[in-house]
Design a protein around this motif. Sequence first.
Motif, PDB file in Angstrom:
ATOM      1  N   UNK A   1       8.392   4.933   5.961  1.00 13.10           N
ATOM      2  CA  UNK A   1       7.668   4.088   6.818  1.00 13.10           C
ATOM      3  C   UNK A   1       7.455   2.759   6.153  1.00 13.10           C
ATOM      4  N   UNK A   2       7.266   2.706   4.855  1.00 10.48           N
ATOM      5  CA  UNK A   2       6.922   1.691   4.196  1.00 10.48           C
ATOM      6  C   UNK A   2       8.329   0.548   4.020  1.00 10.48           C
ATOM      7  N   UNK A   3       9.476   1.492   3.948  1.00 12.22           N
ATOM      8  CA  UNK A   3      10.929   0.709   3.902  1.00 12.22           C
ATOM      9  C   UNK A   3      11.166  -0.081   5.124  1.00 12.22           C
ATOM     10  N   UNK A   4      10.489   0.261   6.284  1.00  9.07           N
ATOM     11  CA  UNK A   4      10.846  -0.045   7.437  1.00  9.07           C
ATOM     12  C   UNK A   4      10.300  -1.484   7.375  1.00  9.07           C
ATOM     13  N   UNK A   5       9.516  -1.924   6.472  1.00  8.58           N
ATOM     14  CA  UNK A   5       8.888  -3.329   6.552  1.00  8.58           C
ATOM     15  C   UNK A   5       9.984  -3.981   6.025  1.00  8.58           C
TER      16      UNK A   5
ATOM     17  N   UNK B   1       9.180  -3.423  -2.100  1.00 12.27           N
ATOM     18  CA  UNK B   1       8.639  -3.649  -3.057  1.00 12.27           C
ATOM     19  C   UNK B   1       8.224  -5.294  -3.488  1.00 12.27           C
ATOM     20  N   UNK B   2       8.990  -5.878  -3.050  1.00  9.47           N
ATOM     21  CA  UNK B   2       8.970  -7.303  -3.378  1.00  9.47           C
ATOM     22  C   UNK B   2       7.598  -7.818  -3.215  1.00  9.47           C
ATOM     23  N   UNK B   3       6.808  -8.096  -2.273  1.00  8.52           N
ATOM     24  CA  UNK B   3       5.286  -8.246  -2.084  1.00  8.52           C
ATOM     25  C   UNK B   3       4.554  -7.986  -3.378  1.00  8.52           C
ATOM     26  N   UNK B   4       4.531  -6.598  -3.729  1.00  9.29           N
ATOM     27  CA  UNK B   4       3.807  -6.018  -4.778  1.00  9.29           C
ATOM     28  C   UNK B   4       4.159  -6.676  -6.310  1.00  9.29           C
ATOM     29  N   UNK B   5       5.436  -6.604  -6.566  1.00 17.48           N
ATOM     30  CA  UNK B   5       5.966  -6.866  -7.866  1.00 17.48           C
ATOM     31  C   UNK B   5       5.999  -8.768  -7.667  1.00 17.48           C
ATOM     32  N   UNK B   6       6.564  -9.148  -6.891  1.00 21.39           N
ATOM     33  CA  UNK B   6       6.549 -10.597  -6.798  1.00 21.39           C
ATOM     34  C   UNK B   6       5.190 -11.264  -7.150  1.00 21.39           C
ATOM     35  N   UNK B   7       4.196 -10.870  -6.321  1.00 20.43           N
ATOM     36  CA  UNK B   7       2.836 -11.170  -6.518  1.00 20.43           C
ATOM     37  C   UNK B   7       2.409 -11.333  -8.052  1.00 20.43           C
ATOM     38  N   UNK B   8       2.742  -9.940  -8.761  1.00 24.12           N
ATOM     39  CA  UNK B   8       2.070  -9.816  -9.908  1.00 24.12           C
ATOM     40  C   UNK B   8       2.825 -10.656 -10.918  1.00 24.12           C
ATOM     41  N   UNK B   9       4.384 -10.574 -10.652  1.00 27.43           N
ATOM     42  CA  UNK B   9       5.242 -11.417 -11.858  1.00 27.43           C
ATOM     43  C   UNK B   9       4.500 -13.066 -11.585  1.00 27.43           C
ATOM     44  N   UNK B  10       4.297 -13.379 -10.184  1.00 25.69           N
ATOM     45  CA  UNK B  10       3.925 -14.956 -10.125  1.00 25.69           C
ATOM     46  C   UNK B  10       2.574 -14.906 -10.786  1.00 25.69           C
TER      47      UNK B  10
ATOM     48  N   UNK C   1       0.800  -1.082  -0.048  1.00 21.75           N
ATOM     49  CA  UNK C   1      -0.070  -0.041  -0.056  1.00 21.75           C
ATOM     50  C   UNK C   1       0.882   1.232   0.100  1.00 21.75           C
ATOM     51  N   UNK C   2       1.747   1.413   0.900  1.00 23.62           N
ATOM     52  CA  UNK C   2       2.538   2.551   0.990  1.00 23.62           C
ATOM     53  C   UNK C   2       3.605   2.563   0.129  1.00 23.62           C
ATOM     54  N   UNK C   3       4.444   1.717  -0.109  1.00 23.01           N
ATOM     55  CA  UNK C   3       5.270   1.724  -1.338  1.00 23.01           C
ATOM     56  C   UNK C   3       4.589   2.286  -2.719  1.00 23.01           C
ATOM     57  N   UNK C   4       3.480   1.522  -3.127  1.00 22.57           N
ATOM     58  CA  UNK C   4       2.694   2.134  -4.289  1.00 22.57           C
ATOM     59  C   UNK C   4       2.276   3.592  -3.940  1.00 22.57           C
ATOM     60  N   UNK C   5       1.877   3.926  -2.795  1.00 27.04           N
ATOM     61  CA  UNK C   5       1.321   5.266  -2.725  1.00 27.04           C
ATOM     62  C   UNK C   5       2.450   6.262  -2.873  1.00 27.04           C
ATOM     63  N   UNK C   6       3.589   5.982  -2.621  1.00 28.32           N
ATOM     64  CA  UNK C   6       4.789   6.720  -2.513  1.00 28.32           C
ATOM     65  C   UNK C   6       4.984   6.990  -4.079  1.00 28.32           C
ATOM     66  N   UNK C   7       5.007   5.975  -4.687  1.00 25.80           N
ATOM     67  CA  UNK C   7       5.482   5.891  -6.029  1.00 25.80           C
ATOM     68  C   UNK C   7       4.396   6.732  -6.974  1.00 25.80           C
ATOM     69  N   UNK C   8       2.911   6.581  -6.444  1.00 26.14           N
ATOM     70  CA  UNK C   8       2.176   7.535  -7.110  1.00 26.14           C
ATOM     71  C   UNK C   8       2.313   8.891  -6.822  1.00 26.14           C
TER      72      UNK C   8
END
Length: 506
Positions: A470-474, A325-334, A198-205
Motif C-alpha cells: 500500500x505504501x509503494x502505491x504512493x 521513502x523519498x519524502x521521509x529520507x529527503x525531508x530528514x537529509x534536507x 507513515x506506512x513505509x516506516x511502519x513496514x520497516x519497523x
Amino acid sequence: MKKTTSVFSISIVIAIVFIIWGVVPESLLPRYNLKAVSNAVHSFLIDKFGWFYLLSASLFLAFSLFLIFSRYGNICLGRDGEEPEYSYMTWFAMLFSAGMGIGLVFWGVAEPVSHYYTPPTGEEATAEAARLAMRYSFFHWGLHPWAIYGVLALALAYFQFRKREAGVISRTLRPLLGARTEGGLGVAIDTLAVYATIFGVATSLGLGAIQISGGLHQLFPNISNSISTQLLIIVVVTALFMLSAQTGLNKGIKWMSNINIALALLLMLFMLFAGPTNFILDVFTSTIGTYLQNLPSMSFRLNPFEQNDWPKVWTIFYWAWWIAWAPFVGTFIARISRGRTIREFMIGVLAVPTIFSALWFSVFGGSALYLEQFQHAGIGEVMNEKGVEIALFFTFEHFPFAPLLSGIAILLICTFFVTSADSATFVLGMQTTKGSLNPPNSVKFVWGIIQSAAAAILLWTGGLQALQTASIIAAFPLAIIMILIVLSLIRSFQEEVTRKAKKPIQ
C-alpha cells in the motif's frame, strides 16, 4: 497541537482507516481487503508503468550528476557564506542511518544469496550467477536510490533555507504552481508524502522486529521467534525511540547515528579480516568495475522478449520503494544539510552511501557467497526453511566468536531501529507543522505511537506485506511530483543565476 496543519488531521484519519482496513479478516472482505486491493493496484502499476519507474529513477540520477558539474553547483543551501550545521562525519552518519540502516543489515547476506539461486539471467549457483548477484546488489543500493533521495532533499533544503519557503514538499513547486501550493493542491501533495512516510516506516519497523526476533532465537534458542516476541520488541524499542525523540535532533538522533556507524564499522571490519579477506576485496574491486561498466544497461533493463519478471520483482520494486521513502529520507537529509553547496551536497549524498553500501555487500554478501560456492554452507536452504531474517545470523556461525557477532548485529539493528523511528517522528512532525525545524514533542509523540501501532497491529494480523504494498502505491504519483520538482529547481536556478549576472558590480 496549535502549530499543526490540516495535513496533520487528514493524515491521522487516513492512517487509522488503513490500520483498521488491514486488521479486517480476509474472510469478511474476500475481494476488497487491504491485501487484495493493494496487490491488485500495485500489480497494475508495475505491469503497465514499470518502464516509467526505470526512466524516472535514471532521470533523477542524470540530474544529480548534472548538478555536480554545472554552474549551479556553487549555490549554497542557505545564505551565501553560511557554514554547515554539522561536521562531515556527523552528517554522513545521520543521513545514512535514516536512509538505509535496517535494510542493509536485513539484506546484506539475503539479497546476494537470493540472486545467486535466482539470477536475472543464466543458470543458478554458478560463478556468473555470483558475479551478477553482487553487481545487482550494488545496483539496487547504490547511486539510483541516493539520487532519488538527493533530488527531493535538495529541493526541500534549497527552497526552505535559501528561498525561505515552508519546509514541505508542496512549496518546492511554487515556481511552477504559484499560489496553488498553499491551497487544496498543496494539502493533497503534503498528505501523500505523510501517507508514504507513515506506512513505509511502519513496514520497516515490522521487518526490524522480525529480524531482531530471529537473531535472538538463533542466539538464545529458548526465546521463541514468534509474534509475541516481535510485539514485545516493538514495545521496548518504541519506548526507546520515544525517549530519544523528546531530546531533539542534536542529541538523540545525532548520538544514535554516531553509535550506528561505529557499530557497523566494527562489525564490518571484523568480518573483513576474520573472513576471506582477499576474496572480499577482490569482489569489491571487480564488482565496482562491472557495476559502473553496466550501469546504463542495468538502468533500462526490462526483458520484454524473454518475458522474465525478475526486473519487476526486484529492480522496479526497489525503485518504487525508494521513491515512496523519498519524502521521509529527503525531508530528514534536507534538515541536516543547511549550509552545504549544491555540489558538496550531491557528491556527499551520492558517493559516500554508495561506497559504504558496496563495501557492506562485499563483506557480508561476498562472505556468504564464498561459503555457498566453496564450502556448500547451505545458507540458501536455511533462508527457504526459516526465513530471510535468519541468513545473517546463520552466516555468523561459520566465523569465530559467532555469538558475539550476532549480539553486535542485534544491537546494531536495534540502534538503527531507534534512529529510523526517531527520524521518522521528526520528519512527520516537520511535514505536519508547515516544515517547522523543531516540531513540538507532542506532535512527534503522536506520530511515534501511530507508527508503532501500525507496525504492531499489522504484524499481528499478517497485514505487514499488504501495508508495504500500500505504501509503494504512493510511489507512482510521487514520481510525477518529483519530475515536476526537477523542472521547478531548474527554473529557480536559472532565475537566480540570471539575477546574479545582471547585478551591477559594486
